[in-house]
Design a protein around this motif. Structure first.
Motif, PDB file in Angstrom:
ATOM      1  N   HIS A   1       8.586  -1.005   2.775  1.00  0.00           N
ATOM      2  CA  HIS A   1       9.867  -0.379   2.454  1.00  0.00           C
ATOM      3  C   HIS A   1      10.134   0.738   3.455  1.00  0.00           C
ATOM      4  O   HIS A   1       9.225   1.449   3.866  1.00  0.00           O
ATOM      5  N   GLN A   2      11.379   0.919   3.832  1.00  0.00           N
ATOM      6  CA  GLN A   2      11.729   1.953   4.804  1.00  0.00           C
ATOM      7  C   GLN A   2      11.907   3.316   4.157  1.00  0.00           C
ATOM      8  O   GLN A   2      11.553   4.328   4.731  1.00  0.00           O
ATOM      9  N   ARG A   3      12.455   3.346   2.957  1.00  0.00           N
ATOM     10  CA  ARG A   3      12.749   4.616   2.292  1.00  0.00           C
ATOM     11  C   ARG A   3      11.542   5.110   1.508  1.00  0.00           C
ATOM     12  O   ARG A   3      10.760   4.337   0.976  1.00  0.00           O
TER      13      ARG A   3
ATOM     14  N   GLU B   1       7.135  14.434   6.921  1.00  0.00           N
ATOM     15  CA  GLU B   1       8.297  14.197   7.788  1.00  0.00           C
ATOM     16  C   GLU B   1       9.400  15.197   7.460  1.00  0.00           C
ATOM     17  O   GLU B   1       9.702  15.425   6.280  1.00  0.00           O
ATOM     18  N   ASN B   2       9.983  15.765   8.483  1.00  0.00           N
ATOM     19  CA  ASN B   2      11.148  16.649   8.325  1.00  0.00           C
ATOM     20  C   ASN B   2      10.912  17.767   7.316  1.00  0.00           C
ATOM     21  O   ASN B   2      11.786  18.086   6.511  1.00  0.00           O
ATOM     22  N   GLY B   3       9.716  18.337   7.326  1.00  0.00           N
ATOM     23  CA  GLY B   3       9.415  19.467   6.461  1.00  0.00           C
ATOM     24  C   GLY B   3       9.091  19.122   5.022  1.00  0.00           C
ATOM     25  O   GLY B   3       8.940  20.016   4.192  1.00  0.00           O
ATOM     26  N   LEU B   4       8.986  17.832   4.712  1.00  0.00           N
ATOM     27  CA  LEU B   4       8.662  17.398   3.352  1.00  0.00           C
ATOM     28  C   LEU B   4       7.530  16.384   3.371  1.00  0.00           C
ATOM     29  O   LEU B   4       7.346  15.638   4.337  1.00  0.00           O
ATOM     30  N   TRP B   5       6.775  16.354   2.294  1.00  0.00           N
ATOM     31  CA  TRP B   5       5.741  15.338   2.108  1.00  0.00           C
ATOM     32  C   TRP B   5       6.372  14.183   1.347  1.00  0.00           C
ATOM     33  O   TRP B   5       7.085  14.385   0.367  1.00  0.00           O
ATOM     34  N   LYS B   6       6.118  12.965   1.824  1.00  0.00           N
ATOM     35  CA  LYS B   6       6.756  11.778   1.247  1.00  0.00           C
ATOM     36  C   LYS B   6       5.718  10.700   0.940  1.00  0.00           C
ATOM     37  O   LYS B   6       4.724  10.571   1.644  1.00  0.00           O
ATOM     38  N   ASN B   7       5.996   9.926  -0.097  1.00  0.00           N
ATOM     39  CA  ASN B   7       5.204   8.738  -0.409  1.00  0.00           C
ATOM     40  C   ASN B   7       6.074   7.533  -0.131  1.00  0.00           C
ATOM     41  O   ASN B   7       7.215   7.457  -0.589  1.00  0.00           O
ATOM     42  N   ARG B   8       5.522   6.622   0.635  1.00  0.00           N
ATOM     43  CA  ARG B   8       6.244   5.421   1.022  1.00  0.00           C
ATOM     44  C   ARG B   8       5.382   4.206   0.719  1.00  0.00           C
ATOM     45  O   ARG B   8       4.193   4.194   1.022  1.00  0.00           O
ATOM     46  N   VAL B   9       5.987   3.189   0.144  1.00  0.00           N
ATOM     47  CA  VAL B   9       5.293   1.929  -0.106  1.00  0.00           C
ATOM     48  C   VAL B   9       5.456   1.062   1.133  1.00  0.00           C
ATOM     49  O   VAL B   9       6.575   0.885   1.627  1.00  0.00           O
ATOM     50  N   ASP B  10       4.334   0.556   1.650  1.00  0.00           N
ATOM     51  CA  ASP B  10       4.364  -0.281   2.851  1.00  0.00           C
ATOM     52  C   ASP B  10       5.288  -1.471   2.629  1.00  0.00           C
ATOM     53  O   ASP B  10       5.252  -2.124   1.599  1.00  0.00           O
TER      54      ASP B  10
ATOM     55  N   ASP C   1       0.843  -1.197   0.000  1.00  0.00           N
ATOM     56  CA  ASP C   1       0.000   0.000   0.000  1.00  0.00           C
ATOM     57  C   ASP C   1       0.878   1.247   0.000  1.00  0.00           C
ATOM     58  O   ASP C   1       2.028   1.208   0.428  1.00  0.00           O
ATOM     59  N   VAL C   2       0.332   2.358  -0.466  1.00  0.00           N
ATOM     60  CA  VAL C   2       1.065   3.615  -0.538  1.00  0.00           C
ATOM     61  C   VAL C   2       0.562   4.547   0.560  1.00  0.00           C
ATOM     62  O   VAL C   2      -0.644   4.698   0.749  1.00  0.00           O
ATOM     63  N   GLU C   3       1.494   5.165   1.276  1.00  0.00           N
ATOM     64  CA  GLU C   3       1.137   6.082   2.339  1.00  0.00           C
ATOM     65  C   GLU C   3       1.835   7.421   2.102  1.00  0.00           C
ATOM     66  O   GLU C   3       3.029   7.471   1.848  1.00  0.00           O
ATOM     67  N   THR C   4       1.062   8.508   2.154  1.00  0.00           N
ATOM     68  CA  THR C   4       1.598   9.855   2.031  1.00  0.00           C
ATOM     69  C   THR C   4       1.710  10.433   3.435  1.00  0.00           C
ATOM     70  O   THR C   4       0.718  10.487   4.160  1.00  0.00           O
ATOM     71  N   VAL C   5       2.919  10.832   3.814  1.00  0.00           N
ATOM     72  CA  VAL C   5       3.181  11.314   5.166  1.00  0.00           C
ATOM     73  C   VAL C   5       4.015  12.596   5.131  1.00  0.00           C
ATOM     74  O   VAL C   5       4.691  12.891   4.150  1.00  0.00           O
TER      75      VAL C   5
END
Length: 75
Positions: free
Chosen positions: A21-23, A10-19, A4-8
């Motif tokens: 995966h850490q990066r 963190e640290n002043g930036l918006w990030k997309n992370r695939v569940d 799944d894809v999660e938009t979060v």
């Protein structure tokens, strides 16, 4: 769920992370840009896209999974 894809935020930036995966897959300066990219990723992968606000709470959750007949699957 794995993949799944999660938009979060963190640290002043918006990030997309695939569940699973850490990066982050990508980063964006604005929420709108990150959500648009995350939605596109989730649709292409046929997975769930979850958007979290700056406080970490779930703001929206869209399910792009589909059965072989094209009928959305239950959460």
């Amino acid at each position: 769920m794995e993949g799944d894809v999660e938009t979060v935020y963190e640290n002043g930036l918006w990030k997309n992370r695939v569940d699973g995966h850490q990066r982050a897959s990508n980063v964006a300066k604005t929420r709108e840009e990150a959500v648009r990219t995350g939605r596109h990723m989730a649709k292409a992968r046929h997975v769930v896209h979850c958007v979290r606000g700056e406080n970490g709470e779930v703001v929206s959750r869209d399910d792009y999974r589909a059965s072989p007949r094209g009928v959305p699957l239950p959460p």
